[in-house]
Motif scaffolding. Sequence first.
Motif, PDB file in Angstrom:
ATOM      1  N   LYS A 371      27.670  68.338  20.469  1.00 29.28           N
ATOM      2  CA  LYS A 371      28.540  67.941  19.302  1.00 29.28           C
ATOM      3  C   LYS A 371      29.060  69.455  18.631  1.00 29.28           C
ATOM      4  O   LYS A 371      30.132  69.299  18.257  1.00 29.28           O
ATOM      5  CB  LYS A 371      27.877  67.104  18.401  1.00 29.28           C
ATOM      6  CG  LYS A 371      27.805  65.617  18.875  1.00 29.28           C
ATOM      7  CD  LYS A 371      27.263  64.601  18.012  1.00 29.28           C
ATOM      8  CE  LYS A 371      27.216  63.376  18.580  1.00 29.28           C
ATOM      9  NZ  LYS A 371      28.335  62.741  19.117  1.00 29.28           N
ATOM     10  N   ARG A 374      31.491  70.512  21.123  1.00 26.77           N
ATOM     11  CA  ARG A 374      32.807  69.911  21.215  1.00 26.77           C
ATOM     12  C   ARG A 374      33.698  70.268  19.968  1.00 26.77           C
ATOM     13  O   ARG A 374      34.760  70.433  20.245  1.00 26.77           O
ATOM     14  CB  ARG A 374      32.259  68.478  20.974  1.00 26.77           C
ATOM     15  CG  ARG A 374      33.568  67.545  20.969  1.00 26.77           C
ATOM     16  CD  ARG A 374      33.201  66.119  19.993  1.00 26.77           C
ATOM     17  NE  ARG A 374      32.694  66.179  18.816  1.00 26.77           N
ATOM     18  CZ  ARG A 374      32.000  65.506  18.194  1.00 26.77           C
ATOM     19  NH1 ARG A 374      31.908  64.160  18.481  1.00 26.77           N
ATOM     20  NH2 ARG A 374      31.771  65.675  16.835  1.00 26.77           N
ATOM     21  N   ASP A 375      33.011  70.246  18.696  1.00 25.21           N
ATOM     22  CA  ASP A 375      34.025  70.723  17.523  1.00 25.21           C
ATOM     23  C   ASP A 375      34.427  72.062  17.756  1.00 25.21           C
ATOM     24  O   ASP A 375      35.874  72.602  17.309  1.00 25.21           O
ATOM     25  CB  ASP A 375      33.095  70.462  16.439  1.00 25.21           C
ATOM     26  CG  ASP A 375      32.754  69.151  16.197  1.00 25.21           C
ATOM     27  OD1 ASP A 375      33.146  68.221  16.733  1.00 25.21           O
ATOM     28  OD2 ASP A 375      31.958  69.320  14.938  1.00 25.21           O
ATOM     29  N   TRP A 378      37.383  72.306  20.444  1.00 31.69           N
ATOM     30  CA  TRP A 378      38.413  71.526  19.673  1.00 31.69           C
ATOM     31  C   TRP A 378      39.236  72.546  18.950  1.00 31.69           C
ATOM     32  O   TRP A 378      40.604  72.709  19.199  1.00 31.69           O
ATOM     33  CB  TRP A 378      38.209  70.313  19.074  1.00 31.69           C
ATOM     34  CG  TRP A 378      39.217  69.736  18.451  1.00 31.69           C
ATOM     35  CD1 TRP A 378      39.598  69.691  17.300  1.00 31.69           C
ATOM     36  CD2 TRP A 378      40.207  68.798  19.140  1.00 31.69           C
ATOM     37  NE1 TRP A 378      40.546  68.939  17.046  1.00 31.69           N
ATOM     38  CE2 TRP A 378      41.070  68.301  18.234  1.00 31.69           C
ATOM     39  CE3 TRP A 378      40.387  68.358  20.488  1.00 31.69           C
ATOM     40  CZ2 TRP A 378      42.296  67.491  18.446  1.00 31.69           C
ATOM     41  CZ3 TRP A 378      41.381  67.401  20.807  1.00 31.69           C
ATOM     42  CH2 TRP A 378      42.330  67.031  19.592  1.00 31.69           C
ATOM     43  N   TYR A 391      36.682  70.024  28.955  1.00 30.78           N
ATOM     44  CA  TYR A 391      36.277  69.093  27.809  1.00 30.78           C
ATOM     45  C   TYR A 391      37.255  67.751  27.891  1.00 30.78           C
ATOM     46  O   TYR A 391      36.508  66.464  27.715  1.00 30.78           O
ATOM     47  CB  TYR A 391      36.116  69.481  26.343  1.00 30.78           C
ATOM     48  CG  TYR A 391      34.939  70.233  26.193  1.00 30.78           C
ATOM     49  CD1 TYR A 391      34.294  71.213  26.995  1.00 30.78           C
ATOM     50  CD2 TYR A 391      34.307  70.175  25.241  1.00 30.78           C
ATOM     51  CE1 TYR A 391      33.000  71.888  26.791  1.00 30.78           C
ATOM     52  CE2 TYR A 391      32.956  71.125  24.774  1.00 30.78           C
ATOM     53  CZ  TYR A 391      32.500  71.709  25.629  1.00 30.78           C
ATOM     54  OH  TYR A 391      31.302  72.361  25.447  1.00 30.78           O
ATOM     55  N   GLN A 396      34.741  64.722  26.702  1.00 28.58           N
ATOM     56  CA  GLN A 396      33.690  65.255  25.727  1.00 28.58           C
ATOM     57  C   GLN A 396      34.243  65.334  24.377  1.00 28.58           C
ATOM     58  O   GLN A 396      33.463  65.575  23.516  1.00 28.58           O
ATOM     59  CB  GLN A 396      33.114  66.552  26.202  1.00 28.58           C
ATOM     60  CG  GLN A 396      32.116  66.450  27.382  1.00 28.58           C
ATOM     61  CD  GLN A 396      31.818  67.683  27.949  1.00 28.58           C
ATOM     62  OE1 GLN A 396      32.329  68.810  27.911  1.00 28.58           O
ATOM     63  NE2 GLN A 396      30.681  67.617  28.538  1.00 28.58           N
ATOM     64  N   TYR A 397      35.436  64.771  24.327  1.00 25.50           N
ATOM     65  CA  TYR A 397      36.030  65.032  22.751  1.00 25.50           C
ATOM     66  C   TYR A 397      35.768  63.489  22.164  1.00 25.50           C
ATOM     67  O   TYR A 397      36.712  62.518  22.088  1.00 25.50           O
ATOM     68  CB  TYR A 397      37.354  65.204  22.760  1.00 25.50           C
ATOM     69  CG  TYR A 397      37.740  66.678  23.117  1.00 25.50           C
ATOM     70  CD1 TYR A 397      36.995  67.639  22.379  1.00 25.50           C
ATOM     71  CD2 TYR A 397      38.677  67.214  24.025  1.00 25.50           C
ATOM     72  CE1 TYR A 397      37.293  68.985  22.523  1.00 25.50           C
ATOM     73  CE2 TYR A 397      38.923  68.384  24.084  1.00 25.50           C
ATOM     74  CZ  TYR A 397      38.357  69.476  23.526  1.00 25.50           C
ATOM     75  OH  TYR A 397      38.489  70.753  23.618  1.00 25.50           O
TER      76      TYR A 397
END
Length: 453
Positions: A371, A374-375, A378, A391, A396-397
């Motif tokens: 996580k 992920r952030d 992004w 991703y 994975q988002y």
Amino acid sequence: MNILILNGSPKGRYSITLKTCEYLEILHPEHTFEVMHVGATIKSLEKDFSKAKEAVEKADILLFSYPVYTFVATSQLHRFIELLKAEKMDLSAKVATQITTSKHFYDVTAHKYIEDNCSDLGIPYVKGLSADMDDLTTEKGRKQADGFFNYLIYSIENRLFEKPLEKREPTAPVLIESIPEASEKRGGNVVVVTDCEPDNLSLCGMIKYFCAALPYEVRVINIAEYPLMGGCLGCFNCAIDGKCIYKDGFDEFLRKEIQSSDSIINAFTVKDHSMGARFKMYDDRQFCNGHRTVTIGMPIGYLVSGNLSAEENLRTIITARADVGSNFLAGVATDERDPCKEIDDLVKNLTYALENKYQPPQAFYGIGGMKIFRDLIWLMQGMMRADHKFYKSHKQYDFPQKKRGRMLMMYLVGALLASPKLKAKIGNRMNEGMIAPYKKVLDKARERISSDK
């Protein structure tokens, strides 16, 4: 006080972590700050450590400053610690601490690595500062940095140090006396990655035993023999297309010879509470894959020589790395007690995983770590293009903001719970509603079993 900043970043004066140290130097002119770029100059320090030794001897405080790379400190800082220990200096009159910058992805294991090595060196230690990469640009981050430094001085004045590790004498490895006859191979492609030297009889024996016992073809790749030009530079040259800036061909070698296998077994000797500087260099150079978990679903294992049972932090790293990568950890065999039995167990688990494509779900280490990534990806998708593409393709988002239907449902449930009358009227029906989907799953399972009979 004389404060020696041991800058473990390979970027030298361009290190983001170092900027926090420089900020503290500006705020506290009553102290003397000196910087040694140990990460950027590690090759010259290997040839001549005298200037580093002189600087360490003069310092009152040793401040380790570095970015977190692959769960721990940089490979360059690993090597510096090896060189520092080799000097056998009396450092008990000094104090050590650390500052790191990262996105808080396993900063705790990196800090513990430095803390454990300070204990080995006999240096009283004050808990360090783990900062986000952007913290110094915020008022809150600057306040936390200054608060850390004030606490550091307070701790020194009041002799408030972390409790050092309890010294444990290392036990001699249990050598494997005989290698079994090689089992009949079923094809396959399992690779053992090691930095084992020929005189390391224990680890060499474990590798030979594993290769003989596993019913699959095994290749052994010794990274001690690979001409790595150096550790990861954190330059992000690989961010767009995954191509490393070094011209030693390791990125292509990694993908074709190691990550294309059915399973990877890591084999190393515990050194300085880690896997040693050479193996850490190999780990860090895998950043040519960015933050992409390219071996998802691959079972992995470890052959470890040394007292791994005394290394809680290293055991955490081994477990967490498998979980983050969605890899089944088939086992960790050591030479502490019964290496033959432990390797046999590893072989059985690995064989089952390969035959059945076994992949357990991620737990906290993996879900929490991913996580964070992920952030991060992004936000950095414009630069980390290869990561972003990966991703997206692997879904994975999984942001909770996308689950609007479930969010609306929770608003409805919350409204019902907020009304005492409705809550009393509903009674146990809410619990029944919550388990209703699972009853359907169980009913279908029963139907399937009945039809099979």
